[in-house]
Design a protein around this motif. Structure first.
Motif, PDB file in Angstrom:
ATOM      1  N   ARG A  16       1.897  -0.312 -12.468  1.00 35.57           N
ATOM      2  CA  ARG A  16       1.847  -1.218 -11.325  1.00 35.57           C
ATOM      3  C   ARG A  16       1.242  -0.486 -10.132  1.00 35.57           C
ATOM      4  N   ILE A  17       0.312  -1.142  -9.493  1.00 35.77           N
ATOM      5  CA  ILE A  17      -0.372  -0.536  -8.347  1.00 35.77           C
ATOM      6  C   ILE A  17      -0.225  -1.467  -7.153  1.00 35.77           C
ATOM      7  N   GLU A  18       0.056  -0.864  -6.023  1.00 31.89           N
ATOM      8  CA  GLU A  18       0.221  -1.657  -4.797  1.00 31.89           C
ATOM      9  C   GLU A  18      -1.141  -2.154  -4.310  1.00 31.89           C
ATOM     10  N   GLU A  19      -1.199  -3.413  -3.898  1.00 29.70           N
ATOM     11  CA  GLU A  19      -2.467  -3.940  -3.358  1.00 29.70           C
ATOM     12  C   GLU A  19      -2.215  -4.859  -2.173  1.00 29.70           C
ATOM     13  N   PHE A  25       4.824   1.595  -1.794  1.00 28.44           N
ATOM     14  CA  PHE A  25       5.210   2.289  -3.028  1.00 28.44           C
ATOM     15  C   PHE A  25       4.028   2.951  -3.749  1.00 28.44           C
ATOM     16  N   GLN A  26       2.830   2.543  -3.393  1.00 29.44           N
ATOM     17  CA  GLN A  26       1.588   3.076  -3.976  1.00 29.44           C
ATOM     18  C   GLN A  26       1.408   2.729  -5.455  1.00 29.44           C
ATOM     19  N   SER A  27       2.087   3.415  -6.373  1.00 35.07           N
ATOM     20  CA  SER A  27       1.944   3.029  -7.780  1.00 35.07           C
ATOM     21  C   SER A  27       3.054   3.668  -8.613  1.00 35.07           C
ATOM     22  N   ASP A  28       3.185   3.168  -9.843  1.00 32.76           N
ATOM     23  CA  ASP A  28       4.173   3.738 -10.762  1.00 32.76           C
ATOM     24  C   ASP A  28       3.874   5.195 -11.076  1.00 32.76           C
ATOM     25  N   LYS A  49      -1.537   6.650  -4.792  1.00 30.31           N
ATOM     26  CA  LYS A  49      -2.736   5.866  -5.106  1.00 30.31           C
ATOM     27  C   LYS A  49      -3.885   6.337  -4.207  1.00 30.31           C
ATOM     28  N   LEU A  98      10.306   2.893  -8.612  1.00 29.36           N
ATOM     29  CA  LEU A  98      10.211   1.860  -7.583  1.00 29.36           C
ATOM     30  C   LEU A  98      11.476   1.003  -7.497  1.00 29.36           C
TER      31      LEU A  98
END
Lengths: 443, 277
Positions: A25-28, B63-66, B70, B196
């Motif tokens: 999962r990536i934040e966007e 949170f940017q990413s798992d 990022k 997260l």
């Protein structure tokens, strides 16, 4: 044999080492669009950071919000999905929309709700913003909680009623066993009145959506530049996109949804006024006339789902709204009939030939037991000739443009023997030629 | 002949010019971008609610990413000298001068942010979960109203525990925590949970093998949490103090030492009664 067993064992053991791949999962930063799709607010989509455009219908109010969510690639459906359960940040600022001439429009967020009111036909969508939205939500909550209270009270009464019936029944059985008179018990049973289930008088066909904050956008057709300004005036990265606002190439044309009685849940569409409706003439038809708009395939697909693709050079018809207050004129061989619209539905059938039977829904029928209801014109098979013409007429007697269709029964081949003859001719000719040649050669 | 040569030269020049223009157009019209990563210094993970700004453009991050930090990107920037500013609540701001050239620019190393406080922190609550070989412990930062503080940055901490054997029938009573019933005193390692979904991120594990006796059915655990305030305590002083506390026999001694010898180091205590083993 041993080799095969080893292979089989290997095949059974190897899958055990396989693990499901967990998507990252990536934040966007994204625009979440609650768009009006011509029918309802069903165009709920989002723009990924790398998407360069978003699409809305012209002259209709849609809502945009700017959010931070997690996205992940879902390989099964091959699309990006949003996970808002962990990260759901609603960004506050101003939406800046600029048209091609450079005219700037700043949009501030408002509280909004949308809902569909019950009516004669399906779509009676309303949108409210600000205080009106809050008031409508309050109204809905009041209506809903009042009904829930009535329903709870009814359930208590119903339980009491069933309890009393049960007790009296036991007394009745006991008295019968002991050969005592049961008249008074029977009287008591007859005097019990079952409570009446409260009727849901809610005016909503679809309840108001919970109050959300969004940026209302209602623009004429055209391409715009859109970006999001935070409260300090800076531009939020990832929000500079092209906003394409489109309308139908043709609007308010008339289409038909045609349901054959043996395919109740699989209706067909007749979209083009010049098209002919072909039927096999063995079953009744149920027809619904509706307004339809023609949109560019790519634009409409992108409105519904920003990730989807489409063909920019083809157009598609979109069913908008059933046409209210009409009669269907049917013209076969000379005689003209006018059919009235009625509510139909299906109920479970005990027959072995069909799983359901079509019923007319009226006040005498418990409509809870009737499924897949539709308001339609019933055209019995007896009234369909080789060439039958249908047309909608409104309540003022005016014929509705583009509503004329021709219904034709497709029959089997009349002169099947002709086909056999046509096939046989070259064979016969060949045989004659061959025999003639043989004869010539032998002489 | 001369005319023919001239035509050949002209055509060749045109071809070269055409190719040069075709190559130059995408090169000259390319936009200026800046890519970078942001992480915090303790767990090298995401920084909650950071804002990176340059040339009136903002990137926000949570949170940017798992899979860790990022890569963020600013697009459509003007080339030249600029300053990238990164701010986040409870973190020290970072300013990085950058010289932007036309095309893609990258800050080669992640921008590391140092946290300086857990805003509103008044207490830590420890929660134990029995696992196969010990207890998994989560420390939950809370306000003075005992409300959980979520999404706080990781400050460097030291976690000490003292474990007592406990009779499950007894009521909570400080007088019953006798020195001879102490099964363990010491520092246990902790980690910062970057998952997260986690709500509380300081996690530790207390292994049963550390206990002096294994036959107890329940324990009471005292906690001492030291926090390094970057404004008041240097990493060296923090480390030295921790070593001193390591050499002590129980938490009471450690507390007395902290009060008298290291008043600049904030600490928090908690106790969990009757923790099943």
């Amino acid at each position: 044999m041993k080799k095969n067993m080893m292979l089989l064992l290997l095949m059974m053991v190897l899958p055990m080492s396989l693990r499901a791949e967990i998507p990252e999962r990536i934040e966007e930063t994204m625009y979440v669009v609650v768009g009006y799709d011509g029918n309802d607010y069903g165009a709920i989509t989002f723009t990924k950071e790398d998407a360069n455009s978003l699409f809305l219908l012209a002259d209709e109010t849609s809502f945009i919000s700017v959010k931070k969510h997690l996205v992940y690639w879902w390989p099964i459906t091959e699309d990006w999905r949003v996970d808002s359960s962990v990260l759901d940040i609603n960004l506050d600022g101003t939406l800046e929309i600029t048209d091609r001439k450079g005219n700037l429009q700043l949009v501030e967020p408002v509280a909004y709700t949308y809902f569909n009111l019950k009516g004669t036909y399906d779509n009676n969508w309303q949108v409210l913003t600000g205080q009106e939205a809050l008031a409508e939500w309050e109204r809905y909550m009041t209506i809903s909680s009042t009904y829930q209270r009535k329903l709870q009270a009814y359930e208590v009464l119903q339980q009491e009623y069933e309890g009393k019936i049960f007790t009296l029944f036991e007394q009745y059985m006991e008295a019968q066993d002991m050969q005592l008179p049961t008249d008074t018990i029977e009287e008591a049973m007859k005097s019990l009145v079952a409570p009446v289930k409260p009727i849901d008088n809610s005016p909503y066909a679809t309840a108001p959506s919970y109050i959300q904050m969004g940026y209302p956008v209602n623009l004429p057709q055209g391409d715009y530049q859109i970006r999001f300004l935070l409260r300090d005036g800076s531009v939020l990265e990832g929000t500079e996109k092209i906003l394409t606002v489109f309308s139908g190439r043709r609007s308010n044309s008339v289409g038909y949804t045609i349901t054959a009685s043996d395919r109740w849940t699989q209706p067909r569409q007749s979209t083009s006024p010049r098209s002919v409706v072909y039927v096999d003439g063995s079953v009744d038809l149920y027809l619904q006339g509706h307004y339809q708009n023609e949109y560019q395939d790519l634009h409409y697909n992108k409105l519904i789902d920003n990730q989807s693709s489409g063909n920019p050079s083809i157009y598609r018809w979109v069913n908008i709204q059933q046409i209210p207050n009409t009669v269907l004129e049917v013209q076969g061989k000379g005689e003209v009939q006018h059919l009235q619209m009625q509510q139909y539905g299906i109920t479970q059938s005990s027959s072995s030939t069909s799983g359901y039977q079509i019923v007319t829904v009226d006040e005498t029928l418990n409509s809870d037991a009737v499924m897949v209801q539709k308001k339609a014109f019933h055209l019995p098979v007896q009234q369909i000739n080789q060439r039958t013409e249908i047309e909608l007429i409104d309540d003022s007697g005016k014929r509705i443009a583009d509503s004329r269709r021709e219904v034709r029964i497709v029959t089997g081949l009349r002169y099947e023997w002709m086909a056999f003859v046509m096939i046989a001719i070259p064979l016969v000719v060949s045989m004659i030629v061959i025999s003639l040649r043989k004869r010539r050669l032998s002489s | 002949m001369a005319r023919k040569t001239l035509i050949i030269y002209l055509v060749s020049a045109c071809v070269v010019l055409f190719v040069a223009i075709a190559v130059a157009i995408p090169f000259l019209t390319r936009t200026t971008t800046l890519t970078f990563k942001v992480m915090e210094s303790v767990g090298e993970s995401w920084v909650w609610d950071f804002e990176a700004k340059i040339q009136n453009k903002t990137v926000t991050g949570y949170f940017q990413s798992d899979r860790g930090p990022k890569t963020y990107q600013f697009t459509n920037l003007k080339s030249g000298n600029s300053t990238l500013t990164v701010t986040a609540p409870s973190y020290r701001s970072v300013e990085i001068p950058v010289q932007l050239k036309k095309g893609n620019n990258t800050i080669p190393v992640p921008i590391v942010m140092d946290a300086y406080e857990i805003e509103g922190l008044a207490k830590f609550f420890a929660f134990e979960q029995k696992v196969e070989d010990g207890w998994d412990i989560s420390l939950r930062a809370a306000t003075s109203e005992h409300a959980a503080i979520l999404y706080h940055p990781p400050l460097d901490i030291r976690l000490y525990v003292q474990v007592y054997s406990w009779n499950r029938n007894d009521q909570s009573d400080w007088d019953k925590l006798l020195a001879e019933q102490s099964l363990y005193y010491g520092q246990i390692p902790w980690s910062w949970d970057t998952t997260l979904e986690s709500q509380f991120r300081y996690v530790a594990h207390l292994d049963y093998s550390l206990l002096a006796r294994q036959t107890v059915s329940a324990c009471t655990i005292k906690y001492l949490i030291l926090i390094r305030d970057p404004d008041k305590t240097t990493p060296e002083l923090f480390e030295d103090t921790a070593k001193k506390l390591d050499s002590m026999r129980n938490i009471d001694q450690a507390l007395a030492y902290l009060d008298q010898q290291a008043p600049t180091i904030p600490y928090y205590t908690d106790i969990s009664w009757d923790v099943a083993k």
